[in-house]
Design a protein around this motif. Structure first.
Motif, PDB file in Angstrom:
ATOM      1  N   UNK A 165      24.794  59.847   8.552  1.00  0.00           N
ATOM      2  CA  UNK A 165      25.209  61.103   9.188  1.00  0.00           C
ATOM      3  C   UNK A 165      24.978  62.281   8.251  1.00  0.00           C
ATOM      4  N   UNK A 166      25.332  62.104   6.985  1.00  0.00           N
ATOM      5  CA  UNK A 166      25.144  63.177   6.012  1.00  0.00           C
ATOM      6  C   UNK A 166      23.664  63.488   5.830  1.00  0.00           C
ATOM      7  N   UNK A 167      22.864  62.447   5.722  1.00  0.00           N
ATOM      8  CA  UNK A 167      21.419  62.629   5.535  1.00  0.00           C
ATOM      9  C   UNK A 167      20.807  63.358   6.728  1.00  0.00           C
ATOM     10  N   UNK A 168      21.193  62.963   7.932  1.00  0.00           N
ATOM     11  CA  UNK A 168      20.685  63.608   9.140  1.00  0.00           C
ATOM     12  C   UNK A 168      21.099  65.076   9.187  1.00  0.00           C
ATOM     13  N   UNK A 169      22.350  65.353   8.812  1.00  0.00           N
ATOM     14  CA  UNK A 169      22.846  66.739   8.819  1.00  0.00           C
ATOM     15  C   UNK A 169      22.086  67.586   7.807  1.00  0.00           C
ATOM     16  N   UNK A 170      21.766  67.017   6.657  1.00  0.00           N
ATOM     17  CA  UNK A 170      21.027  67.746   5.623  1.00  0.00           C
ATOM     18  C   UNK A 170      19.619  68.072   6.099  1.00  0.00           C
ATOM     19  N   UNK A 172      21.482  63.655  -4.875  1.00  0.00           N
ATOM     20  CA  UNK A 172      21.498  62.202  -5.000  1.00  0.00           C
ATOM     21  C   UNK A 172      20.279  61.580  -4.298  1.00  0.00           C
ATOM     22  N   UNK A 173      19.790  62.259  -3.253  1.00  0.00           N
ATOM     23  CA  UNK A 173      18.669  61.725  -2.477  1.00  0.00           C
ATOM     24  C   UNK A 173      17.349  62.438  -2.715  1.00  0.00           C
ATOM     25  N   UNK A 174      17.399  63.710  -3.099  1.00  0.00           N
ATOM     26  CA  UNK A 174      16.167  64.487  -3.286  1.00  0.00           C
ATOM     27  C   UNK A 174      16.211  65.233  -4.618  1.00  0.00           C
ATOM     28  N   UNK A 175      15.110  65.283  -5.340  1.00  0.00           N
ATOM     29  CA  UNK A 175      15.102  65.944  -6.649  1.00  0.00           C
ATOM     30  C   UNK A 175      14.923  67.453  -6.596  1.00  0.00           C
ATOM     31  N   UNK A 176      14.507  67.981  -5.426  1.00  0.00           N
ATOM     32  CA  UNK A 176      14.213  69.412  -5.354  1.00  0.00           C
ATOM     33  C   UNK A 176      14.308  69.913  -3.919  1.00  0.00           C
ATOM     34  N   UNK A 177      14.308  71.228  -3.797  1.00  0.00           N
ATOM     35  CA  UNK A 177      14.308  71.837  -2.460  1.00  0.00           C
ATOM     36  C   UNK A 177      13.046  71.455  -1.700  1.00  0.00           C
ATOM     37  N   UNK A 178      11.911  71.463  -2.391  1.00  0.00           N
ATOM     38  CA  UNK A 178      10.666  71.108  -1.732  1.00  0.00           C
ATOM     39  C   UNK A 178      10.697  69.706  -1.154  1.00  0.00           C
ATOM     40  N   UNK A 179      11.310  68.784  -1.884  1.00  0.00           N
ATOM     41  CA  UNK A 179      11.369  67.399  -1.421  1.00  0.00           C
ATOM     42  C   UNK A 179      12.221  67.257  -0.167  1.00  0.00           C
ATOM     43  N   UNK A 180      13.362  67.930  -0.130  1.00  0.00           N
ATOM     44  CA  UNK A 180      14.230  67.801   1.039  1.00  0.00           C
ATOM     45  C   UNK A 180      13.612  68.509   2.247  1.00  0.00           C
TER      46      UNK A 180
END
Length: 206
Positions: free
Chosen positions: A15-20, A54-62
């Motif tokens: 749920x958190x990942x989807x919201x992000x 915790x899941x992505x190292x940068x803004x570009x990655x997310x």
């Protein structure tokens, strides 16, 4: 006594990942990649910044992941194989032209292109999840055409792929003109003519 079920961490994480991802995609569409921050994504998603990192190292990655999630296609990338190579390649380049010229996506595409060039993590994800699969299925279609005699037996498939997609990206990157279906069709026709031309080994007729 009623049974107490412990919270499922996997479901909470999903749920958190989807919201992000949703928050990142919406913010880029609203204010542009340059103005989006990890803080803004976290606030919109209702999570802490540490959850994102915790899941992505940068803004570009997310943002890249968000773009993929919002535009994912079901199943494996595939090219049509109707037996008519020119028609099949025109179908693909027309679809690519439509996507690249969509005003709603153009700004995001350009921002992500910069991230791909400058962030090794995003570049690796782009290669593994988008570019390499597209190039491979295109080579597969060209290989099939080579085997059936629609292309010469010695056709260099890697070079053929560059001929096909390179001019399209060049025109888009430098904004040299609209990406129309007519332009896509002309690219395919020119590519197939070039591939059909016999090699001269640098010599010319007297």
């Amino acid at each position: 006594m009623a049974r107490i079920t412990a919270p499922d961490p996997a479901r909470r994480n999903e749920r958190s990942r989807s919201a992000i991802l949703t928050a990142a995609y919406e913010l880029v569409a609203e204010i542009g990649f340059g103005k989006v921050t990890i803080e803004a994504i976290a606030t919109r998603a209702g999570v802490g910044k540490q959850t994102i990192y915790r899941w992505w190292p940068s803004k570009g990655a997310v943002v890249f992941d968000a773009f993929l999630a919002a535009n994912e296609h079901e199943g494996r990338i595939a090219l049509p194989d109707t037996g008519d190579l020119a028609a099949d390649l025109k179908t693909v380049l027309r679809l690519s032209s439509d996507e690249m010229s969509d005003p709603a996506l153009d700004r995001t595409y350009r921002a992500l292109s910069s991230e791909i060039l400058n962030d090794p993590v995003v570049q690796a994800e782009y290669r593994a999840r988008l570019l390499d699969p597209l190039l491979e299925v295109t080579r597969d279609r060209l290989r099939s055409a080579r085997e059936t005699g629609a292309l010469a037996p010695d056709t260099d498939l890697d070079f053929a792929v560059e001929l096909l997609y390179g001019p399209l990206n060049y025109r888009w990157i430098h904004q040299l003109g609209p990406l129309t279906h007519d332009h896509a069709d002309r690219l395919v026709d020119a590519t197939l003519r070039a591939l059909d031309r016999p090699a001269t080994n640098g010599t010319s007729a007297a």
